[in-house]
Design an enzyme around this catalytic site. Sequence first.
Site, PDB file in Angstrom:
ATOM      1  N   ASP A 176       0.983  -1.051   0.134  1.00  0.00           N
ATOM      2  CA  ASP A 176      -0.112  -0.034   0.036  1.00  0.00           C
ATOM      3  C   ASP A 176       0.809   1.236  -0.223  1.00  0.00           C
ATOM      4  O   ASP A 176       2.053   1.154  -0.485  1.00  0.00           O
ATOM      5  CB  ASP A 176      -1.027  -0.065   1.365  1.00  0.00           C
ATOM      6  CG  ASP A 176      -2.411   0.624   0.848  1.00  0.00           C
ATOM      7  OD1 ASP A 176      -2.190   1.662   0.597  1.00  0.00           O
ATOM      8  OD2 ASP A 176      -3.535   0.116   1.344  1.00  0.00           O
ATOM      9  N   HIS A 221       1.778   1.752  -3.333  1.00  0.00           N
ATOM     10  CA  HIS A 221       0.530   2.322  -4.042  1.00  0.00           C
ATOM     11  C   HIS A 221       1.007   4.025  -4.486  1.00  0.00           C
ATOM     12  O   HIS A 221       0.702   4.373  -5.530  1.00  0.00           O
ATOM     13  CB  HIS A 221      -0.848   2.579  -3.520  1.00  0.00           C
ATOM     14  CG  HIS A 221      -1.552   1.118  -3.264  1.00  0.00           C
ATOM     15  ND1 HIS A 221      -2.747   0.929  -2.527  1.00  0.00           N
ATOM     16  CD2 HIS A 221      -1.209  -0.052  -3.724  1.00  0.00           C
ATOM     17  CE1 HIS A 221      -2.910  -0.253  -2.681  1.00  0.00           C
ATOM     18  NE2 HIS A 221      -2.306  -0.835  -3.366  1.00  0.00           N
TER      19      HIS A 221
END
Length: 446
Positions: A260, A294
């Site tokens: 993430d 991300h």
Amino acid sequence: MEPKFNGKQYIITDFGAKSEIGFDNQEYIQKAIDLCSKEGGGTVVIPQGYWLTSPIELKSNVCLNADAGAYVRFTKSKEKYPLHYTEYEGRRAIRTISPITALNAKNIAITGEGTFDGNGNAWRPKKDWKMPAWEWNKKKTSKYIAEVEDGLMWFPTESAYLGFKNNVDEKLPDALEKAADFYDWYRPVFISITSCENVLLRGVTVTNSPNWTIHPRYCKNVTVDGCYVKNSKEAQNSDGIDVDSCENVVIKNCVFDVGDDAICMKSGKGREARKLIAPTKNVEIYNCRVYRGHGGFVIGSEMSRGVENVYVHDCCFFTTDIGIRVKSALGRGGYIKNIKIDNITMCEIGGDCITFSMGYDIKSALDIADNITKYYDDDIPVIGGFEISNITCDSAARFLSIDGLESSPVKDIAFTNCHVTANGDIKMKNAENVTFNNVTVNGKAY
């Protein structure tokens, strides 16, 4: 200000710890920490070896040092990780106790060349599109699979699956009792450091987190130096570090490889968070590398208390989904201002090299649009005041995307000496005073 410690050492084996598979060392590690703090501080030493443990809590004036070759792996059990009320994303939330916690402590550190393993695979759900085909083929026959917005999600246990299906209102007086039936849904952040002062993490490897990995919240004077944060690509919510309503923070010489956002600035979400004045401010980040995530450097989407005075420089982002990512949404309110980003190298970025988005939470934004009379001026986020310079990016889907709000455009963004190779160039909506000085995309000047 970095914490300082006296020369006293407390070796966990002197307290009964054993490097044995299946032996829980929590009692003995905690005894060493408690005595060290009680006697005025020093260093608790975890020697080379395999050390299984339940949750531990750092105390004031204690440095927890994991020697080279020390592997500290955390257990997972209802008995040792009770549910409790905490704060997550700036809101009251139910979570289990974190593997490593510190609360209202001063002068604390986690150091050494050892490894801390959060046993995250026992906690985390996984999305089908994040898994390799061979792994999904094994899991797709499970009865604990649910539809989510972007595909299917597998859950490791029945209680995690049921927790996803059944939302427990944390405000109910019996919320903890109700949540107990869905225990595995309330997976913890790995290292939770709350309301502490003079905090140091140096040299250690932190891996396999159940949720966010390093989470300093309401802290002052935090240094993270030379750490390696490693989570698998498919690890759900496995942010590298989330600096949350903290001030005076330095992150340097670190490597992040996560599933993430990698290096993220946060300060709570929505009106509940804004009841407390606690912006994230005075942060410097430099000489860091991000291999997956991300976003390489990220602000938001929880930024309702404000983010200001952040300086990011001399970093490299490789194969991240987005390079520099600033995100918020209607309803968040708050502000982002006085951000300087300089001398960043990026390569093989899957999406935008740089993106600003006020539409991160689409479902929330649509709800607000349909019920606009319920919202007020302080629900509208304000983003502006960025100096972005000396950016080199070899391969991205697009150089720049700005998606502001008609009522609150993204504004005052200055790009200087940025040179990018990308499939697309610039897309802007609701943006004001965005300037380009010596900026090229695929050789074309802007």
